[in-house]
Write a protein that holds these residues in place. Sequence first.
Motif, PDB file in Angstrom:
ATOM      1  N   LEU A  97     -54.578 -31.759 -80.112  1.00 41.64           N
ATOM      2  CA  LEU A  97     -55.365 -32.964 -79.805  1.00 41.64           C
ATOM      3  C   LEU A  97     -56.739 -32.878 -80.446  1.00 41.64           C
ATOM      4  O   LEU A  97     -57.369 -31.819 -80.436  1.00 41.64           O
ATOM      5  N   TRP A  98     -57.206 -34.012 -80.981  1.00 41.41           N
ATOM      6  CA  TRP A  98     -58.623 -34.179 -81.287  1.00 41.41           C
ATOM      7  C   TRP A  98     -59.239 -35.007 -80.161  1.00 41.41           C
ATOM      8  O   TRP A  98     -58.757 -36.105 -79.852  1.00 41.41           O
ATOM      9  N   ASP A  99     -60.293 -34.483 -79.549  1.00 37.40           N
ATOM     10  CA  ASP A  99     -61.051 -35.220 -78.538  1.00 37.40           C
ATOM     11  C   ASP A  99     -62.385 -35.593 -79.172  1.00 37.40           C
ATOM     12  O   ASP A  99     -63.288 -34.753 -79.291  1.00 37.40           O
TER      13      ASP A  99
ATOM     14  N   THR B  70     -65.249 -38.774 -68.634  1.00 36.55           N
ATOM     15  CA  THR B  70     -64.169 -39.725 -68.371  1.00 36.55           C
ATOM     16  C   THR B  70     -63.732 -39.538 -66.926  1.00 36.55           C
ATOM     17  O   THR B  70     -63.251 -38.470 -66.550  1.00 36.55           O
TER      18      THR B  70
ATOM     19  N   ALA C 180     -66.457 -35.906 -77.144  1.00 32.18           N
ATOM     20  CA  ALA C 180     -65.814 -35.204 -76.022  1.00 32.18           C
ATOM     21  C   ALA C 180     -66.632 -35.193 -74.739  1.00 32.18           C
ATOM     22  O   ALA C 180     -66.065 -35.011 -73.656  1.00 32.18           O
TER      23      ALA C 180
ATOM     24  N   ALA D  80     -62.495 -30.260 -79.558  1.00 31.68           N
ATOM     25  CA  ALA D  80     -63.415 -31.210 -78.932  1.00 31.68           C
ATOM     26  C   ALA D  80     -64.610 -31.408 -79.862  1.00 31.68           C
ATOM     27  O   ALA D  80     -65.325 -30.451 -80.170  1.00 31.68           O
TER      28      ALA D  80
ATOM     29  N   PHE E 196     -57.900 -38.655 -79.063  1.00 27.97           N
ATOM     30  CA  PHE E 196     -58.571 -39.451 -78.037  1.00 27.97           C
ATOM     31  C   PHE E 196     -59.983 -39.741 -78.511  1.00 27.97           C
ATOM     32  O   PHE E 196     -60.723 -38.826 -78.897  1.00 27.97           O
TER      33      PHE E 196
ATOM     34  N   ILE F 252     -60.984 -34.423 -71.270  1.00 29.33           N
ATOM     35  CA  ILE F 252     -59.683 -34.807 -71.827  1.00 29.33           C
ATOM     36  C   ILE F 252     -59.053 -33.626 -72.563  1.00 29.33           C
ATOM     37  O   ILE F 252     -57.865 -33.303 -72.377  1.00 29.33           O
ATOM     38  N   ALA F 253     -59.824 -32.963 -73.408  1.00 32.64           N
ATOM     39  CA  ALA F 253     -59.302 -31.815 -74.155  1.00 32.64           C
ATOM     40  C   ALA F 253     -58.879 -30.695 -73.206  1.00 32.64           C
ATOM     41  O   ALA F 253     -57.846 -30.045 -73.404  1.00 32.64           O
TER      42      ALA F 253
ATOM     43  N   TRP G  31     -55.662 -31.655 -71.414  1.00 30.79           N
ATOM     44  CA  TRP G  31     -54.581 -31.589 -72.401  1.00 30.79           C
ATOM     45  C   TRP G  31     -54.098 -30.139 -72.517  1.00 30.79           C
ATOM     46  O   TRP G  31     -52.895 -29.866 -72.460  1.00 30.79           O
TER      47      TRP G  31
ATOM     48  N   ARG H  27     -59.140 -40.866 -66.603  1.00 28.40           N
ATOM     49  CA  ARG H  27     -58.669 -39.670 -67.301  1.00 28.40           C
ATOM     50  C   ARG H  27     -57.156 -39.498 -67.127  1.00 28.40           C
ATOM     51  O   ARG H  27     -56.434 -39.169 -68.071  1.00 28.40           O
TER      52      ARG H  27
ATOM     53  N   ALA I   8     -56.529 -27.858 -78.708  1.00 27.12           N
ATOM     54  CA  ALA I   8     -57.391 -29.037 -78.841  1.00 27.12           C
ATOM     55  C   ALA I   8     -58.670 -28.665 -79.566  1.00 27.12           C
ATOM     56  O   ALA I   8     -59.147 -27.525 -79.497  1.00 27.12           O
TER      57      ALA I   8
END
Length: 418
Positions: free
Chosen positions: A255-257, A235, A260, A280, A324, A265-266, A269, A240, A278
């Motif tokens: 968070l769930w990425d 990303t 991934a 991923a 995400f 992103i994870a 975060w 991002r 998180a």
Amino acid sequence: MIVVVGLGADGWPGLSSIACQAVSAADVLIGAPRHLALVPDALPGAGALRVVLPSPLLPGLAALAEEHAGREVCVLASGDPMFHGIGSTLVRLLGADRVRVLPHVSSLSLACARLGWPVERTEVVSLVGRSPDALRAAALPGRRLLVLSADGGTPARVAALLSAHGYGASPMTVLSDLGAPAESILYGTAAHWPHPVTPALNVIAVECAPDPGTTPSPLTPGLPDDAYEHDGQLTKREVRAVSLSRLAPLPGQLLWDVGAGAGSIAIEWMRAHPSCTAVAVESHPDRAARAERNAGELGVPGLRVLRGRAPEALDGLPTPDAIFVGGGATVPGVLESCWAALRPGGRLVVNAVTLESEATVGLWYGRHGGDLVRLAVQRASAVGGFTGWRPMMPVTIWSITKPATDAVGPSTSLRDIS
């Protein structure tokens, strides 16, 4: 009721009268061998059963609490048991109403007192049972760190990591056996640390100073793309930053990425706050391995990388506060599973770059609302002897906060609108 007593390096003489009474009254004393050895044999409660802390700790503690229910149990710990200690673990397992904590002065307070550092301006990183890579996110110019060591070799490992990370100029102070007659202090810099082994009970003080040419990695979203090892499945920086602003990381949240890729992103975060966690989810083994390496390099080695394909890989994961979806939005069941798993008030952000994924996102937006944004980013680059704009692929971002009650997802499929 379990009583947890914090001990200093000065041992029994340093305990308060209340702490001494709690230890003396115990039917069962639980602690590490080092702590148990600090309790004199001549106490009124010297005949108490002495039990060494179990390994692994968590299941063993629960079993011990059950085994000795109804007896006077005292658990011995180092310093303040609620500061990265067993007191916090017992409260989490049993509840605050079943645990009484009698703290000693923490190693943090003692170290700051010796150094003249204000406690409230000092960042703490624990390396007890954790990878030294956790230091990478904390090492920022001008920051003062106190690192809780795992053993006498930790200071040398910290020095090597800081040097490799571009912070070799950082002054280091190792304070050992704080509060004991054998208390000692060692000095050096990360790049020229002269002590391969120090006393085992130590705290490392670091004044973070970057080497010339080192570019610090900020904790704000949108690290440079070249901060990541990737195969193109990344990303991009601008997207991002916007996606993370919609995910809105908050301390302590999960968070769930999904899909991934490089894990960017994870990772960002988790960099937002030390308590952010998180998972991923990545089906491609090579990409999952890259995500793990990126997490270590960028200071969040605690990122859980799950090798598997959504939606099946999502089964059994802890309830997320945000999700995400960076890839796989068109895979049957992915968005339905994510939406069902997301807690009320949680945030879902889905990025779409293809016509098919845009169509899927459009259906969900039509059913649930939220916010739909299309980003078109252009970057300057050489055009012959001049400079021109080169567009990146536009990205559609759908973001939504889940209400208290909602349906699982749209009943319309892509086939229905073809």
